[in-house]
Design a protein around this motif. Structure first.
Motif, PDB file in Angstrom:
ATOM      1  N   ILE A 102       9.091   4.249 -18.477  1.00  0.00           N
ATOM      2  CA  ILE A 102       7.581   5.051 -17.966  1.00  0.00           C
ATOM      3  C   ILE A 102       6.650   3.970 -17.334  1.00  0.00           C
ATOM      4  N   MET A 103       7.039   2.354 -17.354  1.00  0.00           N
ATOM      5  CA  MET A 103       6.160   1.566 -17.007  1.00  0.00           C
ATOM      6  C   MET A 103       6.042   1.686 -15.377  1.00  0.00           C
ATOM      7  N   HIS A 104       4.835   1.237 -14.998  1.00  0.00           N
ATOM      8  CA  HIS A 104       4.540   0.901 -13.412  1.00  0.00           C
ATOM      9  C   HIS A 104       5.036  -0.435 -13.117  1.00  0.00           C
ATOM     10  N   THR A 105       5.697  -0.524 -11.886  1.00  0.00           N
ATOM     11  CA  THR A 105       6.276  -1.856 -11.495  1.00  0.00           C
ATOM     12  C   THR A 105       5.945  -2.094  -9.945  1.00  0.00           C
ATOM     13  N   GLY A 106       6.099  -3.304  -9.661  1.00  0.00           N
ATOM     14  CA  GLY A 106       6.310  -3.710  -8.076  1.00  0.00           C
ATOM     15  C   GLY A 106       4.715  -3.514  -7.472  1.00  0.00           C
ATOM     16  N   ASP A 107       4.712  -3.135  -6.346  1.00  0.00           N
ATOM     17  CA  ASP A 107       3.424  -2.898  -5.506  1.00  0.00           C
ATOM     18  C   ASP A 107       2.197  -2.150  -6.374  1.00  0.00           C
ATOM     19  N   LYS A 108       2.646  -1.378  -7.202  1.00  0.00           N
ATOM     20  CA  LYS A 108       1.666  -0.694  -8.196  1.00  0.00           C
ATOM     21  C   LYS A 108       0.692  -1.612  -9.082  1.00  0.00           C
ATOM     22  N   LEU A 109       1.384  -2.730  -9.125  1.00  0.00           N
ATOM     23  CA  LEU A 109       0.896  -3.460 -10.446  1.00  0.00           C
ATOM     24  C   LEU A 109      -0.386  -4.358  -9.776  1.00  0.00           C
ATOM     25  N   PRO A 110      -1.501  -4.267 -10.416  1.00  0.00           N
ATOM     26  CA  PRO A 110      -2.768  -5.119 -10.249  1.00  0.00           C
ATOM     27  C   PRO A 110      -2.599  -6.385 -10.566  1.00  0.00           C
ATOM     28  N   VAL A 111      -1.954  -7.320  -9.859  1.00  0.00           N
ATOM     29  CA  VAL A 111      -1.459  -8.686 -10.144  1.00  0.00           C
ATOM     30  C   VAL A 111      -2.412  -9.654  -9.281  1.00  0.00           C
ATOM     31  N   ILE A 112      -3.226 -10.459 -10.111  1.00  0.00           N
ATOM     32  CA  ILE A 112      -4.239 -11.605  -9.359  1.00  0.00           C
ATOM     33  C   ILE A 112      -3.853 -12.811  -9.981  1.00  0.00           C
TER      34      ILE A 112
END
Length: 317
Positions: A199-209
């Motif tokens: 169920i986790m979100h991955t890739g470009d959906k993640l708000p990584v900074i």
């Protein structure tokens, strides 16, 4: 006689039946388990009447715990359904008396084919017991029915013995919760065994900074991604998290969004979870620490992100 007394008497009688069954359990049980472990085929469970109903449940329990099995009605077997049995299958035949006509009618054919027969009866001298390769003795002295007619103690003992077989096979095979989940993709059991990675979100959906991302830009990213949080990372290694709550606390303490960076407002070393852990474990962690967003990591690297909304939508709770 009081109704409550009747109920307690029945349960005491059935408890005694189970105690007698425990005493009767011997090396034949071990042989039965080993025979099933060694077979390349299925376990065909068969029985008439109440024994058939119990047999149906035993077959279902076996199938759901790693032992391929199905129930075959002996009356239907006489009229063609014997073709469901393949050469490598094992037959588990259930009859309290061991003299059930419909059951005895199919035994010669099964023996002629060379299939092994395990029987469960309350009479070790019965026809079925004598014709079986392995016999499991119920050892029930009397039914809980005051007339000693209705299958009560005997059916309880048979069901318990079937559970004992299934669990022994499960443990000998090293059957895991993950294996169980594969056989239970639907319903509450399957959902409780759902893993975080499902169920986790991955890739470009993640708000990584990065830690040097201006806080003003961080707010924009948090708004665009819609998680109410941003993951602070260096070379994809998680070092912190910024949530809406972190921003409010930062501003309340006198911080400036226009002149600050992500590293100034982040919570260092946040709570995380592995992608192979169960969703219910993630839920327990989030409830314990009163958080709604949980980073998913693999060897300290960011693998994904789950939000409380994802858990609610999964149907785990």
């Amino acid at each position: 006689m009081k109704i409550l007394d009747i109920g307690k008497r029945v349960l005491q009688e059935e408890k005694k039946a189970l105690e007698n069954l425990i005493e009767a359990l011997d090396e034949n049980f071990e042989k039965a388990v080993q025979l099933i472990l060694d077979t390349k085929g299925k376990v065909i469970v068969t029985g008439m009447g109440k024994s058939g109903h119990i047999g149906n449940k035993i077959a279902a329990t076996l199938a759901s715990t790693g032992t391929p099995a199905f129930f075959l009605h002996p009356a239907e077997a006489i009229h063609g359904d014997l073709g469901m049995i393949s050469r490598e299958d094992i037959v588990l035949a259930i009859s309290n008396s061991g003299e059930t006509p419909e059951l005895l009618a199919i035994i010669p054919t099964i023996k002629r084919w060379g299939n092994k027969i395990i029987s469960i009866t309350n009479n070790p001298k019965s026809s079925l017991a004598q014709e079986s390769d392995i016999h499991l003795f119920l050892n029930v002295e009397k039914e809980a029915c005051p007339l000693n007619l209705a299958p009560t103690s005997s059916s309880t003992a048979t069901l318990a013995l079937g559970d004992a077989l299934a669990v022994a096979l499960l443990e000998m095979r090293g059957f895991t919760a993950e294996d169980f989940a594969q056989f239970h993709p639907g319903g509450s059991l399957g959902k409780k065994l759902m893993k975080v990675k499902e169920i986790m979100h991955t890739g470009d959906k993640l708000p990584v900074i990065s830690p040097d991302t201006p806080l003003k830009e961080t707010v924009i990213i948090m708004s665009e991604k819609g998680f109410g949080a941003a993951l602070v990372a260096e070379d994809n290694k998680l070092i912190g998290i910024i949530t809406d709550g972190d921003l409010r606390r930062f501003i309340k303490a006198g911080g400036s969004i226009d002149k600050s960076y992500a590293k100034d407002a982040m919570t260092a070393s946040p709570k995380t979870i592995s992608e192979d852990r169960l969703v219910v474990e993630a839920l327990e962690l989030m409830e314990r620490y009163n958080i709604t967003v949980l980073p998913v990591v693999k060897n300290s690297s960011i693998a994904g992100l789950i939000h409380m909304h994802d858990i609610l939508k999964s149907g785990v709770i």
